[in-house]
Write an enzyme that holds these catalytic residues in place. Sequence first.
Site, mmCIF file in Angstrom:
data_model
loop_
_atom_site.group_PDB
_atom_site.id
_atom_site.type_symbol
_atom_site.label_atom_id
_atom_site.label_comp_id
_atom_site.label_asym_id
_atom_site.label_seq_id
_atom_site.Cartn_x
_atom_site.Cartn_y
_atom_site.Cartn_z
ATOM 1 C CG ASP A 2 -0.345 -0.234 2.528
ATOM 2 O OD1 ASP A 2 0.632 -0.995 2.602
ATOM 3 O OD2 ASP A 2 -0.818 0.341 3.526
ATOM 4 C CG HIS A 3 3.116 2.413 2.652
ATOM 5 N ND1 HIS A 3 2.966 3.597 3.316
ATOM 6 C CD2 HIS A 3 2.353 1.513 3.314
ATOM 7 C CE1 HIS A 3 2.165 3.435 4.363
ATOM 8 N NE2 HIS A 3 1.779 2.170 4.384
ATOM 9 C CG HIS A 43 5.718 -0.951 9.998
ATOM 10 N ND1 HIS A 43 4.538 -1.065 10.679
ATOM 11 C CD2 HIS A 43 5.429 -1.327 8.705
ATOM 12 C CE1 HIS A 43 3.590 -1.481 9.852
ATOM 13 N NE2 HIS A 43 4.105 -1.646 8.655
ATOM 14 C CG ASP A 72 2.526 1.800 7.665
ATOM 15 O OD1 ASP A 72 2.053 2.915 7.387
ATOM 16 O OD2 ASP A 72 2.145 0.745 7.145
#
Lengths: 310, 310
Positions: free
Chosen positions: A67-68, A141, A208
Site C-alpha cells: 500500500d506504500h 514497524h 507505519d
Amino acid sequence: MSDRELVVLGTASQAPTRHRNHNGYLLRWDGEGLLFDPGEGTQRQMLLAGVSPTQITRLCLTHFHGDHCLGVPGIVQRLALDRLAHPVFAHFPASGGEYFEHLRHASYFYDVLDLREEPVTADGVIARGEFGTLEARRLDHSIDAVGYRLIEPAARHFLPDRLAQAGVTGPMVGRLQADGQVWADGRWVGLADVSAVRRGQRFAFVMDTRLCDGVYELADGADLLVIEATFLDRDRALAADYGHLTARQAARVAAECGVRRLVLTHFSQRYPDLAEHRAEAQAAFDGDVVVAEDLMRVPVPPRSVGVRTA
Amino acid sequence: MSDRELVVLGTASQAPTRHRNHNGYLLRWDGEGLLFDPGEGTQRQMLLAGVSPTQITRLCLTHFHGDHCLGVPGIVQRLALDRLAHPVFAHFPASGGEYFEHLRHASYFYDVLDLREEPVTADGVIARGEFGTLEARRLDHSIDAVGYRLIEPAARHFLPDRLAQAGVTGPMVGRLQADGQVWADGRWVGLADVSAVRRGQRFAFVMDTRLCDGVYELADGADLLVIEATFLDRDRALAADYGHLTARQAARVAAECGVRRLVLTHFSQRYPDLAEHRAEAQAAFDGDVVVAEDLMRVPVPPRSVGVRTA
C-alpha cells in the site's frame, strides 16, 4: 494554487475502499514535487487531483508494503512516456533494494527516465537542494521503515524600514552583509539592527510505525506533519501489535513537538466514520487537525507573522 | 447475477482517464473466475464493481505492457491477505517470465497464495477443466502477445419427451448411453432419436494486435468476443504502426467469425467520445455491439434457442 501544499492522493491503509485509494501524497514545494508512498492507482489519482506527474522530482518510500509502493511502476512508466526532462531521485530503505528493482522494471516499457536511486542507509541528511535538506529517520514497524522530513534553512533578510532609519544605503548594504557591520551616520550598524531571521519551514512525513525516537525527531517543529493514525486509541493494543499509531498517539506527538498543522491519514477500513479520529486528535492537540480525504489539498501553513530578530 | 458474465473493470489503453481505468476483465463462468489483463487499480475496481477477488481462479495476461499487467501485484497480495483456499493458475507469454516474477514479488507480503505459473509457450490448449478447454494463440503486437479463448465442449442431453415416446425408461437409459442404442417397444432406439447435442459456449479475448491469423482463430464462433478497438478506421495507419486494431477491423472479424456479441474496449484517450467506434462497428457487424464502460456487466448471450440434433 499555493506554492507549498500537500496534495492527498490516497488515504487507505491495507485495503482500499470505495472512497479511499491506497496511499499517495504529493508535496509541492516551490519547484520540487516530492511523491511520498505511491500506492496502487496513484497515477490515476494524480489525474483526478489535477496534478501532473511531470511535477515529480523525488520519490520517497517509507517501506515496501504494497500500500506504500505498488504505484511506483505506473508512475515510473508514465514519466518515461512523458519523456520527463529532469532527473527523479528515489529514496527508500536500502534493505528493500530488490523490491525497488522489481517495481522499477515491473513490465516492458521504453525506459528513458533518468531515475537516480538513493537508498537510505542511515539516519540523517539524504539530500540537499534549494529546498534545504531532506532527512530520514528509522521508524519501528513490522518491516524496515523510515520517515522523512524537509528542513528549510533559516534565512536572514533586510528590513527596508530599518535600513533607511539607520542610514544604510546603496553599496553600504553589501558591506554590511559581507562584514556583519557598517559605519553609517556616525555609528556602527550591525546586522541584527536592520534585519530579521526568518525560520525555515518544516514538513514531516511519518508512516507505519509504533511510537519511537524517530517519530519525535521527524515531527520536531514541523509546520505540516503528515502522520498515520491507522487506529483509534481503544484499539491501541492492535496498533502496537501491527506496528501502527492511534489518532491520540499521533496528536500527542504533534503537541509535544510544536507542530502547527497535523494531517491524519492511513486509516484502517474497520472505521466507517472518522469522527472519532478527529475528536481524539483535537482532545490531545491544540493546533490545526486535518483528517485527510482523497484528493484534498492541504497548504503548508503560512509563515508565522512575527519575524524573530536575532 | 448471471452464471456466465463479463465484469468490465477497466477500458483505457495506455493512459487512464477520469472515467476509464486501465484494463481489467473478470469472466465469471460457472465456478471459474478468469481475470484477464489486470491493469493498475484492478483491485479497487473489483471493489467498485462489487465482485470479490476470491472468485479468481485464473490470471490470463496477454502481454507485459503495463496497462495489461500492473494490477497483478495488488491482486496477488490481496488474495494472499484473504487466505484464498484454492489455487490460482497464471497464464502469460513465456518470454515475459522475468516480468511475471517481478510482479509476483513486487513488495513485501505474507505469501501464502498457491499461485501456479503456467507460461504459454505455444499455440493450442493451455488448460482443461470443467469449463472445457482454455486455448491461446500468438498475436501480432509490438512485443510478444497472445490471446485466449474458452471452449465449452458440446454436450449431448436426453430429451425427456422423446425418451417417453420411444418407451426408453429406467435402466434402459443407461444402456442407451453406454451402447449407443437400446431395444425398446420392439425396435432399436438410437441416441440421436432421443437426445440433442447442445453446442458449447465460446468466449474469446483479443487484446493488442494487428490483424493476423490468431485473431480469427480466437474469434471463431465466439458467443462473446472481447476485442481491442484502440483506434478508429481513419487512424488505421497509426493502428498498424503501434500494433493495434480499429473498431471497423474488430467488427469485421466478428462478422467473419460468426460472433454473437462483440465487446469493444481498450480505447485510446485521443477519442473523448466513442459514438464513432459504435457506428463503425455496427456498420460492419450485424450482431450485438457493446462499447465497454468501466464496471459494466456483459452477460454471455443465452444459448441459441433451437438445439441441433445430431
